[in-house]
Design a protein around this motif. Structure first.
Motif, PDB file in Angstrom:
ATOM      1  N   PRO A 181       4.189   6.508   3.527  1.00  0.00           N
ATOM      2  CA  PRO A 181       3.028   5.777   3.014  1.00  0.00           C
ATOM      3  C   PRO A 181       3.029   4.320   3.450  1.00  0.00           C
ATOM      4  O   PRO A 181       4.099   3.727   3.647  1.00  0.00           O
ATOM      5  N   TYR A 182       1.846   3.768   3.583  1.00  0.00           N
ATOM      6  CA  TYR A 182       1.723   2.398   4.086  1.00  0.00           C
ATOM      7  C   TYR A 182       2.436   1.397   3.186  1.00  0.00           C
ATOM      8  O   TYR A 182       2.882   0.338   3.641  1.00  0.00           O
ATOM      9  N   TRP A 183       2.557   1.715   1.892  1.00  0.00           N
ATOM     10  CA  TRP A 183       3.175   0.757   0.973  1.00  0.00           C
ATOM     11  C   TRP A 183       4.699   0.751   1.043  1.00  0.00           C
ATOM     12  O   TRP A 183       5.350  -0.007   0.322  1.00  0.00           O
ATOM     13  N   SER A 184       5.291   1.540   1.933  1.00  0.00           N
ATOM     14  CA  SER A 184       6.748   1.520   2.078  1.00  0.00           C
ATOM     15  C   SER A 184       7.253   0.125   2.437  1.00  0.00           C
ATOM     16  O   SER A 184       8.377  -0.253   2.080  1.00  0.00           O
ATOM     17  N   GLN A 185       6.425  -0.641   3.132  1.00  0.00           N
ATOM     18  CA  GLN A 185       6.830  -1.996   3.520  1.00  0.00           C
ATOM     19  C   GLN A 185       7.129  -2.867   2.298  1.00  0.00           C
ATOM     20  O   GLN A 185       7.973  -3.767   2.355  1.00  0.00           O
ATOM     21  N   SER A 217       0.460   7.810   5.832  1.00  0.00           N
ATOM     22  CA  SER A 217      -0.488   7.919   4.730  1.00  0.00           C
ATOM     23  C   SER A 217      -0.945   6.529   4.290  1.00  0.00           C
ATOM     24  O   SER A 217      -0.127   5.719   3.860  1.00  0.00           O
ATOM     25  N   SER A 218      -2.216   6.261   4.371  1.00  0.00           N
ATOM     26  CA  SER A 218      -3.305   7.051   4.926  1.00  0.00           C
ATOM     27  C   SER A 218      -4.353   6.091   5.475  1.00  0.00           C
ATOM     28  O   SER A 218      -4.473   4.960   4.998  1.00  0.00           O
ATOM     29  N   LEU A 219      -5.129   6.548   6.446  1.00  0.00           N
ATOM     30  CA  LEU A 219      -6.304   5.796   6.870  1.00  0.00           C
ATOM     31  C   LEU A 219      -7.404   5.966   5.832  1.00  0.00           C
ATOM     32  O   LEU A 219      -7.561   7.049   5.256  1.00  0.00           O
ATOM     33  N   LEU A 220      -8.172   4.916   5.602  1.00  0.00           N
ATOM     34  CA  LEU A 220      -9.251   4.971   4.625  1.00  0.00           C
ATOM     35  C   LEU A 220     -10.593   5.171   5.334  1.00  0.00           C
ATOM     36  O   LEU A 220     -10.957   4.389   6.214  1.00  0.00           O
ATOM     37  N   PRO A 221     -11.347   6.197   4.951  1.00  0.00           N
ATOM     38  CA  PRO A 221     -12.690   6.375   5.504  1.00  0.00           C
ATOM     39  C   PRO A 221     -13.723   5.629   4.658  1.00  0.00           C
ATOM     40  O   PRO A 221     -13.550   5.466   3.447  1.00  0.00           O
ATOM     41  N   ALA A 222     -14.776   5.183   5.291  1.00  0.00           N
ATOM     42  CA  ALA A 222     -15.920   4.611   4.579  1.00  0.00           C
ATOM     43  C   ALA A 222     -17.086   5.589   4.681  1.00  0.00           C
ATOM     44  O   ALA A 222     -17.085   6.495   5.517  1.00  0.00           O
ATOM     45  N   LEU A 281     -13.347   3.875   9.919  1.00  0.00           N
ATOM     46  CA  LEU A 281     -11.968   4.035   9.464  1.00  0.00           C
ATOM     47  C   LEU A 281     -11.279   2.680   9.434  1.00  0.00           C
ATOM     48  O   LEU A 281     -11.598   1.794  10.227  1.00  0.00           O
ATOM     49  N   ALA A 282     -10.307   2.556   8.535  1.00  0.00           N
ATOM     50  CA  ALA A 282      -9.564   1.291   8.459  1.00  0.00           C
ATOM     51  C   ALA A 282      -8.183   1.538   7.886  1.00  0.00           C
ATOM     52  O   ALA A 282      -7.964   2.485   7.121  1.00  0.00           O
ATOM     53  N   PHE A 283      -7.234   0.676   8.285  1.00  0.00           N
ATOM     54  CA  PHE A 283      -5.950   0.655   7.603  1.00  0.00           C
ATOM     55  C   PHE A 283      -6.175   0.251   6.150  1.00  0.00           C
ATOM     56  O   PHE A 283      -7.001  -0.620   5.874  1.00  0.00           O
ATOM     57  N   PRO A 284      -5.448   0.847   5.204  1.00  0.00           N
ATOM     58  CA  PRO A 284      -5.581   0.412   3.812  1.00  0.00           C
ATOM     59  C   PRO A 284      -5.089  -1.013   3.610  1.00  0.00           C
ATOM     60  O   PRO A 284      -5.516  -1.693   2.676  1.00  0.00           O
ATOM     61  N   ASP A 285      -4.214  -1.454   4.507  1.00  0.00           N
ATOM     62  CA  ASP A 285      -3.708  -2.818   4.494  1.00  0.00           C
ATOM     63  C   ASP A 285      -3.498  -3.219   5.953  1.00  0.00           C
ATOM     64  O   ASP A 285      -2.632  -2.678   6.638  1.00  0.00           O
ATOM     65  N   GLU A 286      -4.310  -4.146   6.437  1.00  0.00           N
ATOM     66  CA  GLU A 286      -4.222  -4.538   7.844  1.00  0.00           C
ATOM     67  C   GLU A 286      -2.840  -5.086   8.200  1.00  0.00           C
ATOM     68  O   GLU A 286      -2.437  -5.067   9.367  1.00  0.00           O
TER      69      GLU A 286
END
Length: 351
Positions: free
Chosen positions: A30-34, A54-59, A64-69
């Protein structure tokens, strides 16, 4: 060839094919592992065959966008390290609270076309080996939209992985065999069975409920060789509980009652907790004077892996790789690997 010999040969071949199918070990990253100081360099790539970002966010418009750039550099590092270690990298799209956007996309031909096109471009530019659709909180009313989106992805992508998550205990209606059997594989999630609102303590997850959920999907006509159960690498703690069936007084230690598996091993180094394996549920429980912790440990995860191997399922997935213990002797990923990929060297590297 004599009939008896022919039948025996076919039976042996079927067993071999069934066992060969159980070759996937999938780790979610998951992106929040950082935020917990776990980075792509910390993954033990020899323990997995696939990583799911986990995971790209759709609009709603299909973008599409990273949940956290801020995680984009981590993703680039992950892609490079997966390629260097011959591990497939799959990008998951959707996730928590994305169901509204996915439903809007599926309901518009224009948005769906944009979504699929953007995803193809993203995969090509970001060194991914495939995509996974993660449509959570799905209901029977979403069946047509889910089928429409999955069919669009399968039709658009060629030569890459097209996977999906599946939540059979929430709803089975969206997951028709006609659609699901077109996919590369399916990650089967079982929701947490234990929460603060539960009146008595029950296993949060276990080999028994995982086996029953896989059977439910297979009974619906979905090929066993596509099904991958997801094992949670965290425990949940509850104050005042003394065992399964006992009452509790709310969440206990950890972050809102959640404890990564790797932290549990440190807790259990002390004599404060009595740890036991419950053979009925195929899950673990640890009890101290203050609390009880329900979790999946080595015996229960081994039971899941053996079930997968013996019944021709596709493999085992874990949520998530950052929460495993780094020591091979108590690593749950190594436990899975010893069953599904016994030829791999899992010994810790010498320092």
């Amino acid at each position: 060839m004599k009939l008896k010999l022919f039948v025996t040969t076919i039976a042996v071949a079927c067993v071999a094919m069934s066992q060969a199918a159980a070759d996937k070990v999938i780790g979610y990253f998951p992106y929040w592992s950082q935020y917990s100081q776990f980075y792509p360099k910390d993954i033990r790539y020899n323990t997995v065959t696939h990583i799911h970002y986990s995971s790209l966010l759709p609009a709603e418009d299909g973008s599409l966008a990273f949940p956290d750039e801020n995680d984009a550099p981590n993703y680039d590092s992950l892609a490079n390290m997966c390629a260097a270690n011959n591990v497939k990298l799959v990008v998951s799209v959707g996730g928590v609270e994305a169901e509204g956007a996915l439903k809007a996309i599926a309901g518009s031909d224009e948005a769906l076309s944009t979504f699929v096109g953007n995803l193809k471009t993203w995969v090509g530019e970001h060194k991914a080996n495939g995509v996974e659709l993660d449509w959570q909180n799905i209901t029977a009313d979403d069946a047509a939209d889910y089928a429409k989106m999955m069919n669009a992805l399968v039709d658009a992508f060629s030569g890459v992985i097209v996977a999906s998550t599946m939540y059979p205990l929430a709803a089975m209606e969206p997951y028709t065999a006609e659609v699901m059997n077109k996919l590369s594989y399916i990650n089967v999630f079982i929701p947490d069975q234990m929460s603060e609102e539960s009146s008595t303590l029950v296993p949060n997850q276990g080999g028994k409920i995982i086996a029953e959920t896989l059977e439910k999907a297979a009974d619906a006509g979905i090929q066993k060789s596509l099904l991958v159960p997801v094992v949670y690498f965290y425990g949940k703690s509850f104050l005042g509980a003394t065992g399964f069936g006992s009452s509790h007084q709310g969440t206990g230690s950890g972050n809102e009652g959640y404890l990564p598996y790797k932290e549990l091993m440190s807790k259990f180094d002390t004599p404060d907790y009595k740890v036991s394996f419950d053979s009925d549920s195929q899950s673990e429980i640890a009890v101290s004077k203050e609390e009880a912790i329900v979790f999946m440990g080595i015996p229960s995860v081994k039971a899941v892996a053996v079930n997968v191997k013996n019944n021709g399922y596709a493999g085992v997935a874990v949520y998530d790789v950052s929460q495993d213990h780094h020591e091979p002797i108590v690593s749950v990923l190594v436990t899975i690997g010893l069953e599904l990929r016994p030829g791999v060297n899992y010994k810790a590297a010498k320092k």
